[in-house]
Design an enzyme around this catalytic site. Structure first.
Site, PDB file in Angstrom:
ATOM      1  N   CYS A  41      -6.732   1.169   2.531  1.00  0.00           N
ATOM      2  CA  CYS A  41      -7.871   1.629   2.867  1.00  0.00           C
ATOM      3  C   CYS A  41      -7.297   2.896   1.545  1.00  0.00           C
ATOM      4  O   CYS A  41      -8.471   4.179   1.123  1.00  0.00           O
ATOM      5  CB  CYS A  41      -7.674   2.787   4.074  1.00  0.00           C
ATOM      6  SG  CYS A  41      -8.499   1.740   5.147  1.00  0.00           S
ATOM      7  N   GLU A  71       0.808  -0.932  -0.296  1.00  0.00           N
ATOM      8  CA  GLU A  71      -0.048   0.126  -0.171  1.00  0.00           C
ATOM      9  C   GLU A  71       1.638   0.769   0.187  1.00  0.00           C
ATOM     10  O   GLU A  71       2.159   1.229   0.572  1.00  0.00           O
ATOM     11  CB  GLU A  71      -0.990  -0.030   1.111  1.00  0.00           C
ATOM     12  CG  GLU A  71      -1.835   1.557   1.329  1.00  0.00           C
ATOM     13  CD  GLU A  71      -3.359   1.259   2.411  1.00  0.00           C
ATOM     14  OE1 GLU A  71      -2.676  -0.025   3.024  1.00  0.00           O
ATOM     15  OE2 GLU A  71      -4.157   2.366   1.449  1.00  0.00           O
ATOM     16  N   ASN A  88     -12.259  -3.035  -0.407  1.00  0.00           N
ATOM     17  CA  ASN A  88     -10.818  -3.309   0.442  1.00  0.00           C
ATOM     18  C   ASN A  88     -11.940  -2.617   2.755  1.00  0.00           C
ATOM     19  O   ASN A  88     -12.340  -1.679   2.097  1.00  0.00           O
ATOM     20  CB  ASN A  88      -9.960  -2.205  -0.050  1.00  0.00           C
ATOM     21  CG  ASN A  88      -9.349  -2.828   1.440  1.00  0.00           C
ATOM     22  OD1 ASN A  88      -8.625  -3.176   1.857  1.00  0.00           O
ATOM     23  ND2 ASN A  88      -8.980  -1.742   2.371  1.00  0.00           N
ATOM     24  N   GLU A  89     -11.745  -3.688   3.415  1.00  0.00           N
ATOM     25  CA  GLU A  89     -12.398  -2.828   4.338  1.00  0.00           C
ATOM     26  C   GLU A  89     -13.573  -2.624   4.339  1.00  0.00           C
ATOM     27  O   GLU A  89     -14.364  -1.694   4.872  1.00  0.00           O
ATOM     28  CB  GLU A  89     -11.570  -1.698   5.270  1.00  0.00           C
ATOM     29  CG  GLU A  89     -10.286  -3.241   5.617  1.00  0.00           C
ATOM     30  CD  GLU A  89      -9.973  -2.167   6.736  1.00  0.00           C
ATOM     31  OE1 GLU A  89      -9.914  -0.976   6.901  1.00  0.00           O
ATOM     32  OE2 GLU A  89      -8.889  -3.300   7.167  1.00  0.00           O
TER      33      GLU A  89
HETATM   34  O1  AHR Z   1      -2.703  -1.742   7.012  1.00  0.00           O
HETATM   35  C1  AHR Z   1      -3.301   0.115   7.168  1.00  0.00           C
HETATM   36  C2  AHR Z   1      -4.331  -0.247   7.069  1.00  0.00           C
HETATM   37  O2  AHR Z   1      -5.229  -1.011   7.405  1.00  0.00           O
HETATM   38  C3  AHR Z   1      -4.637  -0.486   5.610  1.00  0.00           C
HETATM   39  O3  AHR Z   1      -4.752   0.430   4.467  1.00  0.00           O
HETATM   40  C4  AHR Z   1      -6.521  -0.737   6.166  1.00  0.00           C
HETATM   41  O4  AHR Z   1      -7.276  -1.684   5.025  1.00  0.00           O
HETATM   42  C5  AHR Z   1      -6.222  -1.368   7.643  1.00  0.00           C
HETATM   43  O5  AHR Z   1      -7.174  -0.472   7.779  1.00  0.00           O
END
Ligand code: AHR
Length: 658
Positions: free
Chosen positions: A247, A51, A378-379
């Site tokens: 995120c 990320e 994602n999430e």
């Molecule tokens: O890994 C950091 C963050 O943790 C990521 O962006 C998210 O998916 C999770 O909340």
């Protein structure tokens, strides 16, 4: 007594018992039947999660050294300043063309020198520029003379005291935008250097896309990635590379979501946006954090291919981060998002004469990337996610039934939100559910058996983000301690034992810049010159390099070892290499002896024991990057079993040729 002194005390008691020839613990018998039917371990089992957080891409993996190279940050001159000694000898002015066609690159800077001394501007780099002695650097710039100006340019590298380390001359010709290139080398190794561009006399010049890359990028690709960082990944032989997050996929708002189509093509045509981690944590504000997308989707696919990993892109599902704005796109306007997914599959896998396959071919990769998996969201959570993921699934499965879809299991591995998602996705017969666990070490130890009785079936689990938190989630005091890594190793034995349920796993986040991070702990830490793997990296690497092809039961009193006497274990067979590999974690502060009963063992059987062990609070660092690193020993059995010592707080990989 703190954990470190407990560790020392247990070592002391061991020394005493060794001296009096009394073993610390009775021999624990573990039986391993390498012929018993196990389950297949997927080649994707252990992978990496990338990320753009903590300066992961710009200022990190993407080796560009000039920050805000095209003056497109919200504050267009951020990262730049006037050369102090030439202040008052000229002026700079940022121009905004407002161009619709060239939305990605509307700004440039005009430099006017009024005196023979010239005039110039300085770039501070990403927390400075890391220069290496005698390394060659490629500089490039788009420039044009204004009016009758014929002035020359000089590019200079300087250390933090202002000493000149290298320079090059450029002579822009004419009033048309033209790209100019020069090579510079550095006289010294400096962590926080700067680069300046000056007019050598009076005149007016427009400048844009000022860029500086070292020549020692990964595979020496011009404009490429930092080789030391990629090497650490390649050394793990990861099964997959998940990108671009996290995120960052969702964005704080839908406008700031990650849009893959804006990250391909010529770097100057990739539209820069703010990085959502710029403002996420009030205690770690990073106002100069933007996404230039120099590392874009083509480069991610290429990186995955380079390191032998399956590519796993994650796309926005029509929802912004629910911790932030939680914006959703109305269902009747979701089509462009789904179209992005269809087009991505064509970009990755389509023939070179298909519309998106052609874009890939034009970027230098006519052969398909052969992408097999794609993440939708994602999430994300709640009925609004299920509604959207159903719409994606319907279209994607009709067109590309062979692509496995990864769906969000939300932010936590339990609780109402998770139960809802887990239930709804399993009713849909989802391919893969992405579970995330940011929990204390105790949770990881306690959950080594989480998947033993998990629902088996078509739906698989992707342990997509996990990391033991030494303080608490999102605390800036979290550290990559050995104890955290050890708890992850214990948990991973449970993932491995249940490789029919969990088919993929990755630690998160991956990279952090020592001077520009927002989130800790992280697997690999870097500064402008160096990179090192944490104890957590060492654990991940050992699992990945010893993944095997099939699980084998490893039992203690007829049960899996998942915390009895603080011991955790799993075993796999590598059917190609014909090796039995056992992984054993001693999570306690007392040395333990185990008797590994493997049929066919006799006095003289050779085996290898690779050990990671340290005091619980031990860390790796730039000065001591291998403080916690594996040590291997060749051993021989003395009888029909391998009697092995497991040091306090140790992770052991034991390999026996079969
Ligand atoms: O890994 C950091 C963050 O943790 C990521 O962006 C998210 O998916 C999770 O909340």
């Amino acid at each position: 007594m703190n954990i470190t002194s407990l560790y020392k005390a247990s070592l002391l008691s061991l020394c005493i018992s060794a001296g009096s020839s009394v073993t610390a613990q009775p021999l624990k018998v573990l039986s391993i039947d390498s012929k018993a039917a196990g389950v297949a371990v997927q080649p994707t089992m252990w992978g990496v999660f990338f990320e753009d957080i903590n300066l992961g891409a710009d200022g990190g993996l993407y080796a560009e050294m000039i920050k805000n190279r095209s003056f497109e940050f919200d504050t267009p001159f951020m990262g730049w300043s006037e050369m102090k000694e030439l202040r008052g000898k000229g002026a700079y002015l940022v121009h905004n063309t407002g161009s619709i066609e060239r939305k990605a690159n509307r700004h440039y800077v005009r430099l006017e020198a009024t005196e023979s001394s010239g005039y110039g501007i300085v770039n501070e780099g990403f927390r400075g520029l890391g220069l290496k002695k005698d390394m060659q650097y490629n500089f490039s710039v788009k420039a044009r003379q204004v009016g009758v100006s014929k002035v020359g340019l000089r590019v200079e590298l300087l250390d933090d005291t202002g000493q000149l380390l290298g320079s090059a001359e450029i002579q822009p010709a004419g009033n048309e935008w033209t790209e100019y290139k020069a090579t510079l080398s550095s006289k010294a190794t400096v962590m926080k250097a700067r680069v300046q561009v000056r007019l050598t006399g009076p005149g007016i010049v427009d400048l844009d896309m000022l860029s500086l890359f070292p020549q020692d990028t990964w595979k020496q690709r011009p404009g490429g990635l930092r080789a030391d960082m990629v090497q650490l990944l390649a050394d793990m032989k990861p099964g997959f590379l998940r990108f671009p997050g996290g995120c960052i996929v969702e964005g704080r708002t839908l406008d700031e979501r990650f849009q893959w189509k804006k990250t391909i093509g010529k770097p100057e045509d990739r539209e820069l946006i703010i990085n959502r981690w710029n403002v996420e944590f009030k205690h770690r504000l990073t106002p100069d954090y933007f996404q230039s997308f120099g590392l874009g989707f083509f480069e991610y696919f290429q990186l995955a291919e380079d390191i032998g990993a399956e590519a796993l892109p994650i796309l926005n599902c029509g929802m912004a981060c629910q911790y932030n704005t939680g914006e959703v796109v109305p269902m009747d306007q979701l089509d462009p998002y789904i179209q992005d997914a269809l087009d991505l599959i064509e970009f990755a896998n389509g023939p070179a004469d298909s519309p998106w396959g052609r874009r890939r071919a034009e970027m230098g990769h006519p052969a398909p990337f052969n992408m097999k998996m794609l993440g939708v969201g994602n999430e994300n959570w709640g009925p609004q996610y299920i509604e959207r993921v159903k719409a994606f699934t319907k279209v994607l499965k009709e067109r590309y039934p062979e692509i496995k879809l990864v769906n969000s299991g939300g932010t936590d591995p339990d609780g109402a939100k998770f139960e809802f998602l887990n239930g709804a996705l399993r009713v849909m017969d989802a391919d893969i559910i992405d579970e995330h666990y940011y929990r204390p070490p105790a949770w990881f130890f306690a959950n080594a058996g989480r998947y033993d009785n998990y629902k088996r079936g078509n739906t698989k689990v992707f342990a997509g983000e996990y990391a033991a938190q030494s303080k608490t989630i999102a605390s800036s005091e979290n550290r990559n301690t050995w104890y955290c890594a050890l708890s992850e190793a214990a948990f991973m034995t449970g993932l491995e034992r249940n490789a029919d349920v969990v088919t993929m796993a990755s630690y998160a986040p991956l990279f952090a810049h020592a001077d520009g991070w927002q989130w800790t702990p992280d697997m690999i830490w870097v500064n402008n010159l160096k990179a090192y793997g944490t104890p957590n990296y060492q654990v991940q690497k050992l699992f990945s390099l010893n993944k095997g092809t099939r699980t084998v039961p490893l039992l203690s009193d007829g049960r899996p070892l998942e915390g009895q006497d603080s011991l955790y274990a799993s075993a796999v067979l590598d059917e190609r290499k014909k090796v039995l590999i056992m992984k054993l974690v001693n999570g306690g502060g007392v040395s333990q002896r185990v008797s590994l009963q493997v049929k066919g063992t006799r006095a003289g059987t050779r085996y290898t024991q690779t050990v990671l062990s340290a005091a619980p609070e031990a860390l790796n660092s730039f000065d001591n990057p291998e403080q916690v690193s594996p040590v291997s020993q060749e051993l021989r059995a003395t009888g029909p079993a391998m009697n092995v010592t497991l040091k306090p707080y140790s992770f052991n990989v034991i390999s026996v040729p079969i």
